[in-house]
Design an enzyme around this catalytic site. Structure first.
Site, PDB file in Angstrom:
ATOM      1  CG  ASP A 198      -9.346 -17.877  -5.469  1.00 57.75           C
ATOM      2  OD1 ASP A 198      -8.248 -17.707  -5.027  1.00 57.75           O
ATOM      3  OD2 ASP A 198     -10.377 -17.442  -5.115  1.00 57.75           O
ATOM      4  CG  HIS A 209     -10.676 -14.557  -2.563  1.00 60.99           C
ATOM      5  ND1 HIS A 209      -9.810 -15.218  -3.580  1.00 60.99           N
ATOM      6  CD2 HIS A 209      -9.942 -13.563  -2.373  1.00 60.99           C
ATOM      7  CE1 HIS A 209      -8.799 -14.403  -3.612  1.00 60.99           C
ATOM      8  NE2 HIS A 209      -8.839 -13.565  -3.119  1.00 60.99           N
TER       9      HIS A 209
HETATM   10  N1  LIG Z   1     -10.481 -10.760  -4.963  1.00 60.93           N
HETATM   11  C1  LIG Z   1      -9.529 -10.964  -5.246  1.00 60.93           C
HETATM   12  O1  LIG Z   1      -9.064 -12.113  -5.864  1.00 60.93           O
HETATM   13  C2  LIG Z   1      -8.472  -9.927  -4.967  1.00 60.93           C
HETATM   14  C3  LIG Z   1      -8.639  -9.081  -4.089  1.00 60.93           C
HETATM   15  N2  LIG Z   1      -7.634  -8.100  -3.744  1.00 60.93           N
HETATM   16  C4  LIG Z   1      -7.798  -6.801  -3.010  1.00 60.93           C
HETATM   17  O2  LIG Z   1      -8.195  -5.745  -3.878  1.00 60.93           O
HETATM   18  C5  LIG Z   1      -7.875  -4.624  -3.041  1.00 60.93           C
HETATM   19  C6  LIG Z   1      -7.166  -3.477  -3.840  1.00 60.93           C
HETATM   20  O3  LIG Z   1      -5.836  -4.006  -3.950  1.00 60.93           O
HETATM   21  P1  LIG Z   1      -4.650  -3.118  -4.634  1.00 60.93           P
HETATM   22  O4  LIG Z   1      -5.234  -2.565  -5.963  1.00 60.93           O
HETATM   23  O5  LIG Z   1      -3.214  -4.058  -4.897  1.00 60.93           O
HETATM   24  O6  LIG Z   1      -4.309  -1.907  -3.635  1.00 60.93           O
HETATM   25  P2  LIG Z   1      -3.919  -0.598  -3.973  1.00 60.93           P
HETATM   26  O7  LIG Z   1      -3.547   0.131  -2.465  1.00 60.93           O
HETATM   27  O8  LIG Z   1      -2.710  -0.510  -4.937  1.00 60.93           O
HETATM   28  O9  LIG Z   1      -5.114   0.230  -4.560  1.00 60.93           O
HETATM   29  C7  LIG Z   1      -6.236   0.401  -3.845  1.00 60.93           C
HETATM   30  C8  LIG Z   1      -6.908   1.753  -4.567  1.00 60.93           C
HETATM   31  O10 LIG Z   1      -8.211   2.094  -3.657  1.00 60.93           O
HETATM   32  C9  LIG Z   1      -8.224   3.324  -3.450  1.00 60.93           C
HETATM   33  N3  LIG Z   1      -9.212   3.824  -2.431  1.00 60.93           N
HETATM   34  C10 LIG Z   1      -9.002   3.802  -1.038  1.00 60.93           C
HETATM   35  N4  LIG Z   1     -10.040   4.118  -0.601  1.00 60.93           N
HETATM   36  C11 LIG Z   1     -10.887   4.355  -1.529  1.00 60.93           C
HETATM   37  C12 LIG Z   1     -12.308   4.875  -1.618  1.00 60.93           C
HETATM   38  N5  LIG Z   1     -13.013   5.216  -0.669  1.00 60.93           N
HETATM   39  N6  LIG Z   1     -12.814   4.920  -2.678  1.00 60.93           N
HETATM   40  C13 LIG Z   1     -12.164   4.747  -3.881  1.00 60.93           C
HETATM   41  N7  LIG Z   1     -10.905   4.285  -3.993  1.00 60.93           N
HETATM   42  C14 LIG Z   1     -10.285   4.156  -2.723  1.00 60.93           C
HETATM   43  C15 LIG Z   1      -6.813   3.801  -2.973  1.00 60.93           C
HETATM   44  O11 LIG Z   1      -6.518   5.161  -3.461  1.00 60.93           O
HETATM   45  C16 LIG Z   1      -6.128   2.936  -4.229  1.00 60.93           C
HETATM   46  O12 LIG Z   1      -5.621   3.659  -5.474  1.00 60.93           O
HETATM   47  C17 LIG Z   1      -7.416  -4.973  -1.895  1.00 60.93           C
HETATM   48  O13 LIG Z   1      -8.141  -5.164  -0.967  1.00 60.93           O
HETATM   49  C18 LIG Z   1      -6.766  -6.323  -2.215  1.00 60.93           C
HETATM   50  O14 LIG Z   1      -6.737  -7.169  -0.974  1.00 60.93           O
HETATM   51  C19 LIG Z   1      -6.509  -8.156  -4.642  1.00 60.93           C
HETATM   52  C20 LIG Z   1      -6.087  -9.375  -5.008  1.00 60.93           C
HETATM   53  C21 LIG Z   1      -7.033 -10.430  -5.370  1.00 60.93           C
HETATM   54  O1  LIG Z   2      -3.686 -12.426  -1.239  1.00 65.27           O
HETATM   55  C1  LIG Z   2      -4.018 -11.225  -1.237  1.00 65.27           C
HETATM   56  O2  LIG Z   2      -4.100 -10.487  -0.297  1.00 65.27           O
HETATM   57  C2  LIG Z   2      -4.764 -10.735  -2.310  1.00 65.27           C
HETATM   58  C3  LIG Z   2      -5.760 -11.784  -2.642  1.00 65.27           C
HETATM   59  O3  LIG Z   2      -6.828 -12.106  -2.451  1.00 65.27           O
HETATM   60  C4  LIG Z   2      -5.259 -12.800  -3.782  1.00 65.27           C
HETATM   61  O4  LIG Z   2      -3.985 -12.739  -4.330  1.00 65.27           O
HETATM   62  O5  LIG Z   2      -5.968 -13.827  -4.060  1.00 65.27           O
END
Ligand SMILES: NC(=O)C1=CN([C@@H]2O[C@H](COP(=O)(O)OP(=O)(O)OC[C@H]3O[C@@H](n4cnc5c(N)ncnc54)[C@H](O)[C@@H]3O)[C@@H](O)[C@H]2O)C=CC1
Ligand SMILES: O=C([O-])CC(=O)C(=O)O
Length: 359
Positions: free
Chosen positions: A196, A223
């Site tokens: 953010d 967030h």
């Molecule tokens: N805090 C923030 O600013 C942001 C948060 N996110 C969040 O981050 C998370 C991950 O996003 P991406 O990497 O794009 O998703 P993705 O689907 O590409 O990767 C997620 C990974 O988590 C793994 N996974 C699932 N269950 C698991 C478990 N029990 N133990 C270990 N690994 C496990 C999957 O196998 C996968 O490799 C989502 O919840 C997304 O919304 C995404 C962008 C910004």
């Molecule tokens: O928007 C989403 O789902 C992933 C996220 O948290 C971000 O990009 O800030």
């Protein structure tokens, strides 16, 4: 070590064992690791031990690459429920000092976490167009609970950077897990809101026509949507905006995640900018843990800044995590109104996380 351990034949044997994942782990005893320890595992550069949970995902892979490049990291553990052998083999060929080891599936979670100083968690489902972050709750709440139970058991003193959405609820879930395990230290649990701030800096810099590196926008609250509250009255360096600019910037910063989700059209949410932001935040945590002075970042933490138990503000990162939580500072009328709306939604998201754990 055997007196001949450094002889050419021993060195080749060590390397061969490292390349052959069917041979047992050679050093450090984590017998369930996917690969034997690198032949110089014990001789790695001094530094911190960092685990990435969800390392094979969209965020996890780029984040693993960036953490392998961080000179403060001596050991990097990559854990996921799929594909860690490939990601680990790939990242481990980078000629930087951190020793990389991969761990696959729940039976290897303990080995992945034992001895870790910092645990970064980007595990869980990402959004598709039309979804809110809260729509991820049902899947991701359980994932975060299980991983945090692992942290409580295997590295209770580690600092945790929690990325999995909905962050507004997953951080309260993690806190409840640690409380139940008797390991909770509010300072060590940090929700990652750095993206953010990165977006706010980028969009404000565009409006001002300056380099984003020169800009620092505090983003407080939480967030998700309206809980993301950029304090445009507190931008550094000091500047002013027209009402139209304030409206445009606030909306764009609050919808930054959705902007990416829609542009990716079903292929996930922000991964590259998030990995960048997570690596920046983790580096700040590591510098704080090393004892550097004046390391300040925004983060969603246990807080007394408002009446809510969790809130994102600027925090000073030190040896024990979030050592100091800064107040909001003076808000203008627009920000005060935004704060009231943010608090209402945040309160519900926090309660949802706490209730999940009391079931
Ligand atoms: N805090 C923030 O600013 C942001 C948060 N996110 C969040 O981050 C998370 C991950 O996003 P991406 O990497 O794009 O998703 P993705 O689907 O590409 O990767 C997620 C990974 O988590 C793994 N996974 C699932 N269950 C698991 C478990 N029990 N133990 C270990 N690994 C496990 C999957 O196998 C996968 O490799 C989502 O919840 C997304 O919304 C995404 C962008 C910004
Ligand atoms: O928007 C989403 O789902 C992933 C996220 O948290 C971000 O990009 O800030």
């Amino acid at each position: 070590m055997h007196p001949d351990a450094n002889s050419p034949s021993h060195r080749i044997a060590r390397v061969a064992a490292h390349l052959n994942p069917t041979r047992p782990q050679m050093e450090e005893g984590a017998g369930s690791a996917l690969r034997p320890a690198a032949c110089r595992a014990k001789g790695g550069a001094p530094g911190f031990k960092v685990a990435v949970l969800g390392a094979a995902g969209g965020i996890g892979q780029s984040l693993s690459l960036l953490m392998k490049m961080n000179p403060l990291v001596s050991v990097l553990h990559l854990y996921d429920v799929v594909n860690t052998p490939g990601v680990t083999a790939d990242v481990s060929h980078m000629d930087t000092s951190a020793v990389v080891r991969g761990f696959l599936g729940p039976q290897q979670l303990e080995a992945a976490l034992t001895g870790m100083d910092l645990v970064i968690i980007p595990a869980g489902l990402p959004r598709k167009p039309g979804m809110t972050r809260d729509d991820l709750f049902n899947k991701n709440a359980g994932i975060v609970r299980a991983l945090c139970e692992g942290v409580a058991k295997s590295c209770p003193n580690a600092i945790v950077n929690l990325i999995s959405n909905p962050v507004n609820s997953t951080v309260p879930i993690a806190a409840e897990v640690f409380k139940r395990a008797g390991t909770y230290s509010p300072k060590r649990l940090l929700g990652v809101t750095t993206l953010d701030v990165a977006r706010a800096n980028t969009f404000v810099a565009e409006v001002l026509g300056v380099d984003p590196k020169e800009v620092n926008v505090p983003v407080v609250g939480g967030h998700a949507g309206i809980t993301i509250l950029p304090l445009l009255s507190q931008v550094s360096p000091p500047c002013s905006f027209t009402p139209d600019e304030i409206s445009y910037l606030t909306t764009r910063i609050q919808n930054g995640g959705t902007e990416v989700v829609e542009a990716k059209a079903g292929a996930g949410s922000a991964t590259l900018s998030m990995a960048f932001a997570a690596a920046k935040f983790a580096d700040a945590c590591l510098r704080g843990m090393r004892g550097d002075a004046g390391v300040v970042e925004c983060s969603y933490v246990a807080s007394e800044v408002t009446e809510l138990p969790f809130f994102a503000t600027k925090v000073r990162l030190g040896r024990g995590g979030a050592e100091e939580i800064f107040p909001l500072g003076p808000l203008n009328d627009f920000e005060r109104a935004g704060l009231e709306k943010a608090k209402k939604e945040l309160s519900e998201s926090i309660q949802k996380g706490v209730s999940f754990m009391s079931k």
